[in-house]
Write a protein that holds these residues in place. Sequence first.
Motif, PDB file in Angstrom:
ATOM      1  N   LYS A   1      58.811 -31.763  53.795  1.00  0.00           N
ATOM      2  CA  LYS A   1      58.342 -30.984  55.620  1.00  0.00           C
ATOM      3  C   LYS A   1      58.789 -32.179  57.021  1.00  0.00           C
ATOM      4  CE  LYS A   1      53.888 -29.172  53.184  1.00  0.00           C
ATOM      5  NZ  LYS A   1      53.170 -29.393  53.344  1.00  0.00           N
TER       6      LYS A   1
ATOM      7  N   GLU B   1      53.055 -29.602  59.808  1.00  0.00           N
ATOM      8  CA  GLU B   1      52.819 -28.872  57.450  1.00  0.00           C
ATOM      9  C   GLU B   1      52.883 -30.321  57.361  1.00  0.00           C
ATOM     10  OE1 GLU B   1      51.499 -27.280  55.272  1.00  0.00           O
ATOM     11  OE2 GLU B   1      51.283 -26.050  57.296  1.00  0.00           O
ATOM     12  N   ALA B   2      54.177 -31.987  57.891  1.00  0.00           N
ATOM     13  CA  ALA B   2      54.289 -32.565  57.665  1.00  0.00           C
ATOM     14  C   ALA B   2      52.851 -33.945  58.029  1.00  0.00           C
ATOM     15  CB  ALA B   2      55.245 -33.143  58.609  1.00  0.00           C
TER      16      ALA B   2
ATOM     17  N   ILE C   1      60.190 -24.539  52.381  1.00  0.00           N
ATOM     18  CA  ILE C   1      59.325 -23.896  52.543  1.00  0.00           C
ATOM     19  C   ILE C   1      58.624 -22.732  50.778  1.00  0.00           C
ATOM     20  CG2 ILE C   1      59.299 -21.886  53.236  1.00  0.00           C
ATOM     21  CD1 ILE C   1      56.854 -24.410  54.138  1.00  0.00           C
TER      22      ILE C   1
ATOM     23  N   PHE D   1      56.616 -26.879  60.125  1.00  0.00           N
ATOM     24  CA  PHE D   1      57.446 -28.114  59.680  1.00  0.00           C
ATOM     25  C   PHE D   1      56.509 -29.286  59.914  1.00  0.00           C
ATOM     26  CE2 PHE D   1      60.362 -25.590  57.118  1.00  0.00           C
ATOM     27  CZ  PHE D   1      60.194 -25.129  56.274  1.00  0.00           C
TER      28      PHE D   1
ATOM     29  N   VAL E   1      57.991 -26.008  49.133  1.00  0.00           N
ATOM     30  CA  VAL E   1      56.021 -25.944  48.912  1.00  0.00           C
ATOM     31  C   VAL E   1      55.072 -25.149  48.925  1.00  0.00           C
ATOM     32  CG1 VAL E   1      55.062 -26.769  51.030  1.00  0.00           C
ATOM     33  CG2 VAL E   1      56.953 -27.588  51.155  1.00  0.00           C
TER      34      VAL E   1
ATOM     35  N   SER F   1      51.496 -22.959  55.045  1.00  0.00           N
ATOM     36  CA  SER F   1      52.314 -23.148  54.895  1.00  0.00           C
ATOM     37  C   SER F   1      53.423 -21.921  54.984  1.00  0.00           C
ATOM     38  CB  SER F   1      53.340 -23.754  53.252  1.00  0.00           C
ATOM     39  OG  SER F   1      52.656 -25.048  53.220  1.00  0.00           O
TER      40      SER F   1
END
Length: 176
Positions: free
Chosen positions: A22, A37-38, A117, A34, A120, A157
């Motif tokens: 990510k 999300e990381a 994604i 992203f 993920v 996500s």
Amino acid sequence: MSPQRRIALMSVAAALVLIGVKLVTGLATGSLGFLSEAAHSGTDLVAALLTLFAVGVAIRPADPGHQYGHGKAEHLSALAEASILVAASLAISYDAIRRLVDGTAEVEATWWAFLVIVVVIFIDAGRTVVSLRASRRFHSAAFGASALHFGSDLAGSTAVLFGLLAARAGYPEGDA
């Protein structure tokens, strides 16, 4: 190694992989989705480590200092995980508002960002199901909190996927 610790260790490994994927994708595409999300996966790593520790403590038998066992370690882990999520959410919200106000969000919705994604999302769904099953099997508050956490990751996500789709469609001017 106990099955509980093995499940928690798999969650630690998944969090490490997701952070890397990510973060690289977020930096390469400029997507706050992203990058957030990381950061969220970073909280996942901390939460997974807390769960690993908590289930290791919780399975210990009662002793003179803990006549009812060590099960409360799981509840403390769940509380810590919730606190971490709140802090990360506030930081991400601040950055999102800053980007909206400044108008400084340029996102490149590449084909490989979509591929990442989707992968993920599958990992998030798998971690949610595994943690939910472990929660039920072991009557574990820590795994229950992890299942809820990973379920929220799945929702996040999915939101990133929709943000990338909107950026690809040109709305608004590449922001995601």
